[in-house]
Design a protein around this motif. Structure first.
Motif, PDB file in Angstrom:
ATOM      1  N   GLU A 114      56.546  29.526 109.389  1.00 36.68           N
ATOM      2  CA  GLU A 114      55.683  30.460 110.111  1.00 36.68           C
ATOM      3  C   GLU A 114      55.322  29.940 111.496  1.00 36.68           C
ATOM      4  O   GLU A 114      55.145  30.719 112.432  1.00 36.68           O
ATOM      5  CB  GLU A 114      54.427  30.740 109.286  1.00 36.68           C
ATOM      6  N   VAL A 120      51.999  35.788 115.402  1.00 34.40           N
ATOM      7  CA  VAL A 120      51.047  35.621 114.303  1.00 34.40           C
ATOM      8  C   VAL A 120      51.075  36.883 113.452  1.00 34.40           C
ATOM      9  O   VAL A 120      50.850  37.987 113.966  1.00 34.40           O
ATOM     10  CB  VAL A 120      49.616  35.376 114.834  1.00 34.40           C
ATOM     11  N   ASP A 122      50.167  39.979 111.005  1.00 40.17           N
ATOM     12  CA  ASP A 122      48.945  40.746 110.796  1.00 40.17           C
ATOM     13  C   ASP A 122      48.293  40.354 109.477  1.00 40.17           C
ATOM     14  O   ASP A 122      48.971  39.952 108.518  1.00 40.17           O
ATOM     15  CB  ASP A 122      49.248  42.248 110.769  1.00 40.17           C
ATOM     16  N   LEU A 123      46.994  40.473 109.427  1.00 34.28           N
ATOM     17  CA  LEU A 123      46.290  40.235 108.169  1.00 34.28           C
ATOM     18  C   LEU A 123      46.557  41.404 107.221  1.00 34.28           C
ATOM     19  O   LEU A 123      46.658  42.559 107.659  1.00 34.28           O
ATOM     20  CB  LEU A 123      44.785  40.124 108.417  1.00 34.28           C
ATOM     21  N   GLU A 134      38.598  39.440 113.096  1.00 38.65           N
ATOM     22  CA  GLU A 134      40.026  39.300 112.802  1.00 38.65           C
ATOM     23  C   GLU A 134      40.633  38.149 113.602  1.00 38.65           C
ATOM     24  O   GLU A 134      41.405  37.339 113.070  1.00 38.65           O
ATOM     25  CB  GLU A 134      40.745  40.602 113.115  1.00 38.65           C
ATOM     26  N   ASP A 135      40.291  38.055 114.869  1.00 45.33           N
ATOM     27  CA  ASP A 135      40.828  36.982 115.718  1.00 45.33           C
ATOM     28  C   ASP A 135      40.385  35.609 115.211  1.00 45.33           C
ATOM     29  O   ASP A 135      41.166  34.650 115.216  1.00 45.33           O
ATOM     30  CB  ASP A 135      40.377  37.176 117.166  1.00 45.33           C
ATOM     31  N   LYS A 138      42.424  34.577 112.090  1.00 46.73           N
ATOM     32  CA  LYS A 138      43.785  34.173 112.450  1.00 46.73           C
ATOM     33  C   LYS A 138      43.805  32.758 113.014  1.00 46.73           C
ATOM     34  O   LYS A 138      44.700  31.963 112.700  1.00 46.73           O
ATOM     35  CB  LYS A 138      44.374  35.158 113.462  1.00 46.73           C
ATOM     36  N   ARG A 139      42.805  32.430 113.822  1.00 50.39           N
ATOM     37  CA  ARG A 139      42.757  31.078 114.382  1.00 50.39           C
ATOM     38  C   ARG A 139      42.454  30.048 113.301  1.00 50.39           C
ATOM     39  O   ARG A 139      43.027  28.958 113.287  1.00 50.39           O
ATOM     40  CB  ARG A 139      41.703  31.005 115.502  1.00 50.39           C
ATOM     41  N   ALA A 142      45.449  29.256 111.155  1.00 52.79           N
ATOM     42  CA  ALA A 142      46.487  28.469 111.830  1.00 52.79           C
ATOM     43  C   ALA A 142      46.399  26.994 111.453  1.00 52.79           C
ATOM     44  O   ALA A 142      47.374  26.253 111.617  1.00 52.79           O
ATOM     45  CB  ALA A 142      46.375  28.632 113.345  1.00 52.79           C
ATOM     46  N   ARG A 149      50.415  29.091 104.117  1.00 52.87           N
ATOM     47  CA  ARG A 149      49.588  29.980 104.921  1.00 52.87           C
ATOM     48  C   ARG A 149      49.636  31.429 104.446  1.00 52.87           C
ATOM     49  O   ARG A 149      48.622  32.128 104.487  1.00 52.87           O
ATOM     50  CB  ARG A 149      50.014  29.899 106.384  1.00 52.87           C
ATOM     51  N   ARG A 153      46.405  33.456 103.530  1.00 48.13           N
ATOM     52  CA  ARG A 153      46.074  34.676 104.275  1.00 48.13           C
ATOM     53  C   ARG A 153      45.711  35.807 103.310  1.00 48.13           C
ATOM     54  O   ARG A 153      44.733  36.530 103.517  1.00 48.13           O
ATOM     55  CB  ARG A 153      47.270  35.082 105.150  1.00 48.13           C
ATOM     56  N   THR A 157      41.736  36.954 102.987  1.00 49.74           N
ATOM     57  CA  THR A 157      41.472  38.335 103.409  1.00 49.74           C
ATOM     58  C   THR A 157      40.835  39.127 102.280  1.00 49.74           C
ATOM     59  O   THR A 157      39.881  39.890 102.493  1.00 49.74           O
ATOM     60  CB  THR A 157      42.774  39.012 103.872  1.00 49.74           C
TER      61      THR A 157
END
Length: 213
Positions: A114, A120, A122-123, A134-135, A138-139, A142, A149, A153, A157
């Motif tokens: 990945e 990146v 999408d969730l 959301e941002d 994602k960070r 990472a 991952r 994720r 979520t």
């Protein structure tokens, strides 16, 4: 009754030359030799190199490798011809292809991690999320090793959206932090401290979430 494919037959004009390629250069084992053939154990499928006077129909083989460039260069050094150099594909693979002395195409490939995708994902979200929430997730994700991952994720979520549903709220930054912590196994939550601090979040403010069973 059919039991499955036992061998893939690869016609070759010089049996010893082809056997040396698969055994000496690639490192596979010859498990059986007979009159005009050699069976090669590739670990996932057996190849029967079959002596013929002329190859009428070249075959195409896909060979999974750990390092495409290194394998590609090793085969070029062994005298194979390049069809195309290592490249990344839309299927999220790295691939290269060579041709042996009998015209058979050998594609070298591996799945990209990945971290190598260049984007990146999408969730897998279903509810309403604030953009900053959301941002942030994602960070934070990472920091999870690429191998794990996708699973992280999905689980994180789902937990965050459950918290949002219970709060009857869209997903906020605060809910992301709480869900990010509680979605992780308690024994491994210490690994979340540094990612949170990197986002300017004080882990001590969320001790109750770290202690959550």
């Amino acid at each position: 009754m059919f039991f499955g494919i036992s061998h893939l037959v690869v016609p070759v004009t010089q049996l010893e030359r082809s056997s040396a390629l698969w055994c000496d250069v690639m490192g596979f084992a010859a498990v059986q030799r007979g009159d005009g053939f050699v069976d090669i154990d590739t670990g996932s499928a057996s190849l029967r190199l079959l002596q013929v006077q002329a190859v009428e129909a070249p075959v195409a083989l896909r060979l999974q490798v750990g390092d495409v460039l290194q394998s590609y260069q090793a085969l070029l050094t062994a005298g194979l011809a390049s069809r195309y150099a290592p490249m990344k594909t839309p299927q999220l693979e790295e691939m290269a292809c060579v041709t042996d002395a009998d015209g058979h195409a050998i594609t070298l490939w591996r799945a990209l991690t990945e971290d190598e995708w260049g984007f990146v994902p999408d969730l897998p979200k279903q509810g309403q999320w604030l953009a900053e929430a959301e941002d942030l997730l994602k960070r934070l994700l990472a920091h999870v090793p690429a191998l794990f991952r996708m699973l992280a994720r999905r689980k994180t979520t789902r937990v965050i959206e459950q918290l949002a549903q219970e709060a009857q709220s869209p997903v906020t930054r605060e809910l992301v932090i709480k869900g990010y912590i509680t979605a992780s196994a308690k024994i491994t939550r210490f690994r979340l401290v540094e990612p949170l601090r990197a986002e300017g979040i004080n882990p001590a403010d969320y001790q109750a979430d770290f202690d959550y069973e």
